[in-house]
Design an enzyme around this catalytic site. Sequence first.
Site, PDB file in Angstrom:
ATOM      1  CB  ALA A 120      -1.992  -2.597   1.961  1.00 55.81           C
ATOM      2  CB  SER A 121      -5.524  -1.422   6.203  1.00 57.26           C
ATOM      3  OG  SER A 121      -6.652  -1.812   6.950  1.00 57.26           O
ATOM      4  N   GLY A 172       0.820  -1.219   0.000  1.00 58.28           N
ATOM      5  CA  GLY A 172       0.000   0.000   0.000  1.00 58.28           C
ATOM      6  C   GLY A 172       0.843   1.254   0.000  1.00 58.28           C
ATOM      7  CB  SER A 199      -6.053  10.569  10.160  1.00 56.72           C
ATOM      8  OG  SER A 199      -4.999  10.524   9.231  1.00 56.72           O
ATOM      9  CB  VAL A 241      -1.806   9.217  11.628  1.00 55.40           C
ATOM     10  CG1 VAL A 241      -0.457   9.627  11.047  1.00 55.40           C
ATOM     11  CG2 VAL A 241      -1.679   7.892  12.367  1.00 55.40           C
ATOM     12  N   GLY A 291       1.336   3.859  -1.670  1.00 56.71           N
ATOM     13  CA  GLY A 291       0.873   5.198  -2.003  1.00 56.71           C
ATOM     14  C   GLY A 291       0.057   5.879  -0.918  1.00 56.71           C
ATOM     15  N   GLY A 292      -0.201   5.198   0.194  1.00 53.72           N
ATOM     16  CA  GLY A 292      -1.026   5.760   1.256  1.00 53.72           C
ATOM     17  C   GLY A 292      -0.297   6.770   2.120  1.00 53.72           C
ATOM     18  CB  ALA A 307       2.495   3.278   2.819  1.00 50.38           C
ATOM     19  CE  LYS A 310      -5.804  -0.939  10.355  1.00 48.45           C
ATOM     20  NZ  LYS A 310      -4.582  -1.261   9.567  1.00 48.45           N
TER      21      LYS A 310
END
Length: 328
Positions: free
Chosen positions: A92-93, A19, A211, A199, A21-22, A25, A173
């Site tokens: 990634a999530s 993931g 967030s 965050v 591009g988050g 990350a 989670k």
Amino acid sequence: MEAAGAGKAAAPAAVCVTGAGGFIASWLVRRLLSRGDYAVHGTVRDPSDPKNDHLRALDGAGERLRLFKADVLDYSSVVYAVSGCVGVFHVASPVPAAKSANPEVELLAPAVAGTLNVLRACREAGVRRVVVVSSVGAVFINPKLPEGPALDEHCWSDEEYCRTTENWYCLSKTLAEREALSYAEKTGLSVVTVCPSLVFGPPLQPTVNASSLFLIKHLKCDDADAMEDKVRNMVDVRDVADALVLAYESPEAAGRYICSAHAMKVSEMVSIVRSMYPNLNYPKKYVQAGDQKAFSSEKLRRLGWRFRTLEETLKDSVESYMAAGILN
């Protein structure tokens, strides 16, 4: 005679970031590339998508970043991405954009299955350590939490209570983190989990993450909006990236780590921003709400983790929103 290969610099160690591009990350990729001793395999949905241009623009990306088209639910694509890596950061999530009509299928199953796919691929590839990004959502959603000044790594969200209250993200989670630690215990794979709180910080990616939206909505209020005023736990995205690298590199790191820096009422947080930027549209009124318990990051601090002041985090966040035209 000089030995073959003598004098040559060692090749950078390859690590994978899922993931990539988050929000978290992207900063992690930047942190790893800044070191010079890591090459990064970043998994994204589509490497050619312009929304990943910020990754390609990072210092060192041209030489040490490869973007892989991969989906954590597609085992073969994960195997390909982690091949040759000594470490993996599973960031990634699944986060559905709207309220999920079928959370079991759209959120819970992908979170658990995706995590297991990553762990199995890592074990097959001989990865040295996997760092899994969880959340304090896996810590505090529990009506029977122990009394005390702060929650620590022994605290877990109650799965049945999450289902009853339809708190699907926190349940996802919780299930994924428990599965990761259980897999480590059964197989011997070195797995460390990190649980960040809310965050904040300047985004690198072009899209606005959830967030950041929490903070932005308190800076772009309609006069009629009344905001909940409760203690929230916060941490800077750059400090989360540091925590993840620390969890990977510290030989003594084990189990789970809470990653949270500040606990403060929302109204007090907004007052800090107002003192720096008085002309934004702040809430005119607040509604008192049940406070969130504070979290202890003492275990992480014993690894050497340090964090920024909240003032620095908020200032850099707002400056980035202004530069992107988000607060206009």
